[in-house]
Design a protein around this motif. Structure first.
Motif, PDB file in Angstrom:
ATOM      1  N   GLN A  17       0.818  -1.208   0.000  1.00 48.84           N
ATOM      2  CA  GLN A  17       0.000   0.000   0.000  1.00 48.84           C
ATOM      3  C   GLN A  17       0.855   1.263   0.000  1.00 48.84           C
ATOM      4  OE1 GLN A  17      -3.183   0.074  -0.566  1.00 48.84           O
ATOM      5  NE2 GLN A  17      -3.346  -2.153  -0.572  1.00 48.84           N
ATOM      6  N   ILE A  18       2.014   1.214   0.670  1.00 46.32           N
ATOM      7  CA  ILE A  18       2.943   2.355   0.616  1.00 46.32           C
ATOM      8  C   ILE A  18       3.392   2.574  -0.820  1.00 46.32           C
ATOM      9  CG2 ILE A  18       5.242   3.165   1.293  1.00 46.32           C
ATOM     10  CD1 ILE A  18       4.819   1.701   3.975  1.00 46.32           C
ATOM     11  N   ALA A  19       3.760   1.482  -1.494  1.00 44.50           N
ATOM     12  CA  ALA A  19       4.192   1.582  -2.891  1.00 44.50           C
ATOM     13  C   ALA A  19       3.077   2.146  -3.768  1.00 44.50           C
ATOM     14  CB  ALA A  19       4.638   0.206  -3.395  1.00 44.50           C
ATOM     15  N   ASN A  20       1.847   1.646  -3.573  1.00 44.20           N
ATOM     16  CA  ASN A  20       0.717   2.125  -4.380  1.00 44.20           C
ATOM     17  C   ASN A  20       0.436   3.602  -4.118  1.00 44.20           C
ATOM     18  OD1 ASN A  20       0.327  -0.395  -5.503  1.00 44.20           O
ATOM     19  ND2 ASN A  20      -1.251  -1.016  -4.057  1.00 44.20           N
ATOM     20  N   ALA A  21       0.445   3.974  -2.830  1.00 49.05           N
ATOM     21  CA  ALA A  21       0.107   5.347  -2.458  1.00 49.05           C
ATOM     22  C   ALA A  21       1.128   6.345  -2.986  1.00 49.05           C
ATOM     23  CB  ALA A  21      -0.011   5.465  -0.939  1.00 49.05           C
ATOM     24  N   LEU A  22       2.397   5.945  -2.984  1.00 48.84           N
ATOM     25  CA  LEU A  22       3.464   6.859  -3.403  1.00 48.84           C
ATOM     26  C   LEU A  22       3.830   6.708  -4.878  1.00 48.84           C
ATOM     27  CD1 LEU A  22       5.828   6.604  -0.292  1.00 48.84           C
ATOM     28  CD2 LEU A  22       3.929   8.181  -0.703  1.00 48.84           C
ATOM     29  N   GLY A  23       3.153   5.765  -5.553  1.00 48.33           N
ATOM     30  CA  GLY A  23       3.415   5.561  -6.977  1.00 48.33           C
ATOM     31  C   GLY A  23       4.794   4.987  -7.250  1.00 48.33           C
ATOM     32  N   LEU A  24       5.255   4.099  -6.368  1.00 45.37           N
ATOM     33  CA  LEU A  24       6.589   3.519  -6.495  1.00 45.37           C
ATOM     34  C   LEU A  24       6.508   2.029  -6.817  1.00 45.37           C
ATOM     35  CD1 LEU A  24       8.290   5.174  -3.376  1.00 45.37           C
ATOM     36  CD2 LEU A  24       8.252   6.011  -5.742  1.00 45.37           C
ATOM     37  N   ARG A  25       7.541   1.524  -7.454  1.00 45.48           N
ATOM     38  CA  ARG A  25       7.647   0.084  -7.709  1.00 45.48           C
ATOM     39  C   ARG A  25       8.061  -0.623  -6.426  1.00 45.48           C
ATOM     40  NH1 ARG A  25      11.934  -3.110 -10.213  1.00 45.48           N
ATOM     41  NH2 ARG A  25      13.173  -1.197 -10.364  1.00 45.48           N
ATOM     42  N   MET A  26       7.547  -1.837  -6.223  1.00 47.87           N
ATOM     43  CA  MET A  26       7.907  -2.588  -5.016  1.00 47.87           C
ATOM     44  C   MET A  26       8.691  -3.842  -5.371  1.00 47.87           C
ATOM     45  SD  MET A  26       5.588  -4.088  -1.895  1.00 47.87           S
ATOM     46  CE  MET A  26       5.608  -5.838  -2.229  1.00 47.87           C
ATOM     47  N   LEU A  27       9.759  -4.079  -4.619  1.00 47.82           N
ATOM     48  CA  LEU A  27      10.532  -5.314  -4.720  1.00 47.82           C
ATOM     49  C   LEU A  27      10.316  -6.098  -3.438  1.00 47.82           C
ATOM     50  CD1 LEU A  27      13.870  -3.857  -6.160  1.00 47.82           C
ATOM     51  CD2 LEU A  27      12.077  -5.059  -7.421  1.00 47.82           C
ATOM     52  N   GLU A  28      10.069  -7.381  -3.565  1.00 51.75           N
ATOM     53  CA  GLU A  28       9.713  -8.205  -2.405  1.00 51.75           C
ATOM     54  C   GLU A  28      10.723  -9.337  -2.223  1.00 51.75           C
ATOM     55  OE1 GLU A  28       5.716 -10.547  -0.722  1.00 51.75           O
ATOM     56  OE2 GLU A  28       5.617  -9.240  -2.474  1.00 51.75           O
ATOM     57  N   TRP A  29      11.329  -9.372  -1.042  1.00 54.74           N
ATOM     58  CA  TRP A  29      12.279 -10.438  -0.692  1.00 54.74           C
ATOM     59  C   TRP A  29      11.659 -11.238   0.442  1.00 54.74           C
ATOM     60  CZ3 TRP A  29      17.754  -9.598   1.877  1.00 54.74           C
ATOM     61  CH2 TRP A  29      18.444 -10.826   1.866  1.00 54.74           C
ATOM     62  N   ASN A  30      11.157 -12.423   0.095  1.00 53.09           N
ATOM     63  CA  ASN A  30      10.508 -13.289   1.083  1.00 53.09           C
ATOM     64  C   ASN A  30      11.559 -14.155   1.765  1.00 53.09           C
ATOM     65  OD1 ASN A  30       7.638 -12.624   0.536  1.00 53.09           O
ATOM     66  ND2 ASN A  30       8.135 -13.418  -1.486  1.00 53.09           N
ATOM     67  N   ILE A  31      11.676 -14.027   3.072  1.00 52.22           N
ATOM     68  CA  ILE A  31      12.713 -14.730   3.825  1.00 52.22           C
ATOM     69  C   ILE A  31      12.215 -16.098   4.284  1.00 52.22           C
ATOM     70  CG2 ILE A  31      14.313 -14.574   5.755  1.00 52.22           C
ATOM     71  CD1 ILE A  31      14.619 -12.416   3.556  1.00 52.22           C
ATOM     72  N   LYS A  32      13.073 -17.105   4.124  1.00 53.36           N
ATOM     73  CA  LYS A  32      12.784 -18.463   4.604  1.00 53.36           C
ATOM     74  C   LYS A  32      13.849 -18.858   5.622  1.00 53.36           C
ATOM     75  CE  LYS A  32      10.861 -19.690   0.090  1.00 53.36           C
ATOM     76  NZ  LYS A  32      10.974 -20.585  -1.100  1.00 53.36           N
ATOM     77  N   SER A  33      13.663 -20.010   6.234  1.00 46.51           N
ATOM     78  CA  SER A  33      14.617 -20.462   7.261  1.00 46.51           C
ATOM     79  C   SER A  33      16.001 -20.709   6.669  1.00 46.51           C
ATOM     80  CB  SER A  33      14.101 -21.728   7.941  1.00 46.51           C
ATOM     81  OG  SER A  33      13.919 -22.771   6.985  1.00 46.51           O
ATOM     82  N   THR A  34      16.058 -20.992   5.367  1.00 50.09           N
ATOM     83  CA  THR A  34      17.339 -21.292   4.717  1.00 50.09           C
ATOM     84  C   THR A  34      17.961 -20.074   4.024  1.00 50.09           C
ATOM     85  OG1 THR A  34      16.124 -22.001   2.746  1.00 50.09           O
ATOM     86  CG2 THR A  34      16.728 -23.716   4.328  1.00 50.09           C
ATOM     87  N   THR A  35      17.279 -18.938   4.058  1.00 52.51           N
ATOM     88  CA  THR A  35      17.768 -17.750   3.347  1.00 52.51           C
ATOM     89  C   THR A  35      19.020 -17.186   4.015  1.00 52.51           C
ATOM     90  OG1 THR A  35      15.494 -17.187   2.707  1.00 52.51           O
ATOM     91  CG2 THR A  35      17.155 -15.456   2.490  1.00 52.51           C
ATOM     92  N   LYS A  36      19.995 -16.844   3.193  1.00 52.15           N
ATOM     93  CA  LYS A  36      21.220 -16.201   3.673  1.00 52.15           C
ATOM     94  C   LYS A  36      21.234 -14.750   3.213  1.00 52.15           C
ATOM     95  CE  LYS A  36      22.659 -20.052   5.424  1.00 52.15           C
ATOM     96  NZ  LYS A  36      22.537 -20.231   6.890  1.00 52.15           N
ATOM     97  N   ALA A  37      21.858 -13.893   4.017  1.00 56.46           N
ATOM     98  CA  ALA A  37      21.906 -12.469   3.692  1.00 56.46           C
ATOM     99  C   ALA A  37      22.559 -12.226   2.327  1.00 56.46           C
ATOM    100  CB  ALA A  37      22.652 -11.713   4.791  1.00 56.46           C
ATOM    101  N   GLN A  38      23.589 -13.017   1.996  1.00 55.10           N
ATOM    102  CA  GLN A  38      24.304 -12.852   0.735  1.00 55.10           C
ATOM    103  C   GLN A  38      23.359 -12.939  -0.467  1.00 55.10           C
ATOM    104  OE1 GLN A  38      27.474 -11.997   0.256  1.00 55.10           O
ATOM    105  NE2 GLN A  38      27.261 -12.078  -1.962  1.00 55.10           N
TER     106      GLN A  38
END
Length: 284
Positions: A50-71
Motif C-alpha cells: 500500500q505504501i508503494a501504491n500510495a506513493l506511486g513507487l515500484r515494489m521489490l519483495e524479498w521473502n525470507i525463509k529459514s534457509t535464506t542467507k543475507a548474501q
C-alpha cells in the motif's frame, strides 16, 4: 535536512491509523528501515504494497525463509556453472558477470527511481541474518569481489522489514531501524476493514460476526488466535451462505462456530470448542 517529497497518508484499500502513518513517514524522513512487528494477519506485508501504491513507487519483495542467507539479497556467484562451461569451452565463461545473479538489494540499489523494498518475515532466518545486512542497509552499498566493483544505491529505497516476533532481533540491527508494532485492531477498526473489503455488507451480520470473532479470540486455552485475514474469510463465507445474524448467535451457543474451519486452524482448538459446546448443552 530537507523534508521528503514522499509522504504516506493511507489508501482507500488499507485502514491505517495515525500512529502507523506517523511511523511510516518518520522512517522515510530518517531514511531508516521501518521494522514492523505484529501477530500474523495484521497487515504487515500488505502495508508495504500500500505504501508503494500510495506513493506511486515500484515494489521489490524479498521473502525470507529459514534457509535464506543475507548474501542472497546482494548477489550469488554460480562457480559450478562457470566451471562446467569452461570444461565445455563456452565463450561466455570469460565474463564473470554471466554467472552472477543479482539479489533484491542489488535490484533496489541499481533502480533508476526510488523503490519500496520489502524484506518479509526476517525472523524466519538464522539469528545472524539481520547482522549480516547491517552494513549494506546502513551505507546503502556493498562490494562485489568477483567483479571488483562497489554497488551503491542510486536512490535510497524505502525499506520495510516485517517480523512475526518468532525470535528476538539483534540490538545492533534494532538501533538502525524505526520500529512500529501493529496491535490487533479493535472491533470498530476491524469493522472499517470489513467495509473496505466488502462495501455495502449487512451491518447486523457484521456486528454479530465480529462479536463472536472477538469472543473466540478471547477464549482461554486457545492455541492459535484467528487473525484479521481469517475474520475476513469467515465473514465472506457467512455472506455467501446468506447466514442470518440470529442463526449465527443461536449456532454459537450450542455448537462449534458456523464455518469454523475459516477460524480454527488446528485440532486442539476444535476439540476445545467441542468441549465448551458440550458443557453448554449439559448446563442447558
Amino acid at each position: 535536512m530537507t523534508s521528503s517529497p514522499h509522504r504516506f497518508t493511507g489508501t482507500e484499500d488499507y485502514v491505517a491509523g495515525d500512529d502507523l502513518t506517523t511511523a511510516v513517514n518518520a522512517a522515510i524522513t530518517l531514511e531508516r528501515p521501518l521494522l514492523v512487528k505484529g501477530e500474523p494477519g495484521t497487515g504487515k506485508t500488505e502495508l508495504a504494497r500500500q505504501i508503494a501504491n500510495a506513493l506511486g513507487l515500484r515494489m521489490l519483495e524479498w521473502n525470507i525463509k529459514s534457509t535464506t542467507k543475507a548474501q542472497q539479497g546482494l548477489y550469488e556467484y554460480d562457480a559450478v556453472s562457470r566451471l562446467r562451461d569452461s570444461q565445455l569451452g563456452e565463450e561466455r565463461v570469460h565474463d564473470v558477470k554471466n554467472y552472477i545473479k543479482k539479489g533484491k538489494l542489488w535490484e533496489a540499489f541499481e533502480a533508476d527511481e526510488k523503490v519500496v523494498l520489502l524484506i518479509d518475515e526476517i525472523d524466519k532466518a538464522d539469528i545472524e541474518f539481520p547482522n549480516d545486512l547491517l552494513q549494506e542497509l546502513d551505507k546503502m552499498e556493498f562490494y562485489v569481489y568477483e567483479t571488483d566493483e562497489t554497488i551503491r544505491a542510486r536512490n535510497r529505497p524505502i525499506v520495510i522489514i516485517t517480523s512475526n516476533n518468532e525470535k528476538e532481533l539483534p540490538d545492533a540491527f534494532l538501533r538502525r531501524c524505526f520500529f512500529h508494532y501493529i496491535a490487533f485492531p479493535q472491533a470498530d477498526v476491524l469493522q472499517q476493514i470489513v467495509e473496505v473489503h466488502y462495501p455495502g455488507i449487512k451491518q447486523r451480520l457484521v456486528r454479530e460476526a465480529l462479536t463472536q470473532f472477538y469472543e473466540i479470540r478471547d477464549t482461554p486455552g486457545l492455541k492459535k488466535k484467528p487473525s484479521t485475514s481469517e475474520a475476513l474469510d469467515w465473514i465472506r463465507l457467512l455472506v455467501a451462505d446468506d447466514v442470518e445474524p440470529e442463526t449465527l448467535r443461536e449456532k454459537a451457543t450450542n455448537a462449534l462456530p458456523k464455518l469454523h474451519g475459516a477460524l480454527l486452524k488446528n485440532e486442539q482448538d476444535v476439540h476445545l470448542f467441542e468441549r465448551l459446546a458440550f458443557m453448554a448443552r449439559a448446563k442447558g
